[in-house]
Design an enzyme around this catalytic site. Structure first.
Site, PDB file in Angstrom:
ATOM      1  N   HIS A 189       0.828  -1.205   0.000  1.00 41.20           N
ATOM      2  CA  HIS A 189       0.000   0.000   0.000  1.00 41.20           C
ATOM      3  C   HIS A 189       0.867   1.261   0.000  1.00 41.20           C
ATOM      4  O   HIS A 189       0.555   2.245  -0.682  1.00 41.20           O
ATOM      5  CB  HIS A 189      -0.916   0.013   1.222  1.00 41.20           C
ATOM      6  CG  HIS A 189      -2.099  -0.904   1.107  1.00 41.20           C
ATOM      7  ND1 HIS A 189      -1.963  -2.250   0.857  1.00 41.20           N
ATOM      8  CD2 HIS A 189      -3.429  -0.671   1.194  1.00 41.20           C
ATOM      9  CE1 HIS A 189      -3.165  -2.803   0.807  1.00 41.20           C
ATOM     10  NE2 HIS A 189      -4.082  -1.864   0.996  1.00 41.20           N
ATOM     11  N   HIS A 230       0.259  -4.267   9.099  1.00 43.62           N
ATOM     12  CA  HIS A 230       1.698  -4.411   8.934  1.00 43.62           C
ATOM     13  C   HIS A 230       2.377  -4.047  10.244  1.00 43.62           C
ATOM     14  O   HIS A 230       1.815  -3.338  11.088  1.00 43.62           O
ATOM     15  CB  HIS A 230       2.219  -3.490   7.830  1.00 43.62           C
ATOM     16  CG  HIS A 230       2.026  -4.011   6.440  1.00 43.62           C
ATOM     17  ND1 HIS A 230       2.894  -4.899   5.849  1.00 43.62           N
ATOM     18  CD2 HIS A 230       1.058  -3.777   5.523  1.00 43.62           C
ATOM     19  CE1 HIS A 230       2.469  -5.170   4.618  1.00 43.62           C
ATOM     20  NE2 HIS A 230       1.355  -4.499   4.412  1.00 43.62           N
ATOM     21  N   ASP A 234       7.598  -2.481   8.377  1.00 38.43           N
ATOM     22  CA  ASP A 234       7.130  -2.558   6.984  1.00 38.43           C
ATOM     23  C   ASP A 234       6.867  -1.172   6.413  1.00 38.43           C
ATOM     24  O   ASP A 234       7.141  -0.912   5.237  1.00 38.43           O
ATOM     25  CB  ASP A 234       5.847  -3.392   6.910  1.00 38.43           C
ATOM     26  CG  ASP A 234       6.016  -4.772   7.518  1.00 38.43           C
ATOM     27  OD1 ASP A 234       7.157  -5.245   7.563  1.00 38.43           O
ATOM     28  OD2 ASP A 234       5.011  -5.360   7.947  1.00 38.43           O
TER      29      ASP A 234
END
Length: 316
Positions: A189, A230, A234
């Site tokens: 994302h 996450h 990350d």
């Protein structure tokens, strides 16, 4: 009588503007088709790699094994949103995603034309491929227990049974994309969001939208962690990796052409048609009252028509 005259004038105005809009759209389509004929290999390669990236993310799910959630400073600092409010993060991401796509196609409709849609997507896909290639390497190097709700111990979705046939292994379904596990470092994302926002930062023209876009990406970073989609690492790795990849790839790619140039205009039979297409493609309808200055210096878009002076020395 006055109302009748007003209605006629309004109808004439609407008809004239609709005709101009249609001419601009057709001229833009012709130009983009010509560009697509020259650059379709790059677009196709980028799209194929999107499938490869999705296939790799699904493949690592077969290796994922749920376990205790790792210690994470973000989990201590940010309260957990919970499953009922996890959609907030996806809503922010979807807004960024769709807004950028709409902006890349704005030259087909609006008068202000700073980019070519085909060329901007060639550039964006190059950024995405570079970042996703590194992402595949990292999440296959080490599989971490996923912090997301469907990846935790006790969830039936935490592991995938081996595929029954090759078609099942190669098929990517939307449900698998939403409920994947194991593809953690680093956040996909954040890759898309940062690439889109950095691209608009360079080629967009609205300072306010740029500021809102960066605020949205920052908010999304916190929401991803608060949603437990996450780990903090990350998101942190995505911030500096994506920016570095985009910076170095952008240096190697040729700069987008100036839209005031007529080199990429479709060839027409007479000079008058050429002139009209030139005006339409650069946002001028042909009426002197609607001409606007289009400023672009050294491949950089000037925000809101402001003038920037920059000295460029060739050969250095």
């Amino acid at each position: 009588m006055a109302l009748v005259g007003t209605d006629k004038d309004m109808s004439f105005y609407i008809g004239r503007e609709a005709s101009k809009l249609w001419k601009r759209f057709c001229a833009e389509v012709t130009t983009e088709i010509n560009l697509l004929a020259d650059n379709w290999k790059y677009l196709l390669g980028g799209l194929i790699f999107q499938y490869i990236h999705g296939l790799a993310a699904r493949g690592v799910h077969y290796f994922h094994r749920p376990g205790p959630i790792l210690q994470d400073v973000g989990f201590y600092l940010l309260p957990e949103l919970g499953q009922d409010r996890a959609y907030i993060s996806e809503t922010v991401f979807t807004t960024i995603f769709l807004s950028f796509i709409m902006w890349t196609f704005h030259p087909f409709i609006f008068k202000t034309k700073k980019i070519y849609t085909v060329l901007i997507w060639c550039r964006v896909l190059a950024f995405l491929v570079g970042c996703q290639f590194l992402r595949i390497i990292t999440f296959y190097s080490t599989q971490l227990p996923g912090p997301n709700y469907h990846c935790r111990e006790g969830s039936k979705l935490a592991t995938l049974p081996p595929p029954d046939n090759i078609l099942q292994a190669l098929l990517i379904v939307p449900r698998g994309m939403l409920y994947g596990c194991g593809d953690l470092i680093f956040s996909s994302h954040m890759i898309f969001s940062l690439v889109f926002v950095r691209t608009y930062q360079k080629y967009g023209t609205r300072r306010f939208i740029k500021q809102c876009a960066w605020l949205a990406v920052i908010a999304q970073s916190f929401l991803i962690i608060a949603s437990r989609k996450h780990y903090t690492v990350d998101v942190v790795v995505a911030w500096y990796t994506v920016n570095l990849v985009v910076f170095f790839i952008d240096k190697t790619l040729p700069e987008l052409p100036d839209r005031t140039s007529a080199l990429l205009l479709p060839v027409t039979k007479d000079s008058k048609s050429k002139e009209e297409n030139h005006k339409l493609l650069n946002g001028n309808s042909g009426d002197p009252a609607e001409w606007r200055p289009r400023t672009q210096i050294n491949g950089k878009i000037v925000e809101d028509g402001k003038t920037v002076h920059e000295t460029v020395i060739n050969g250095v």
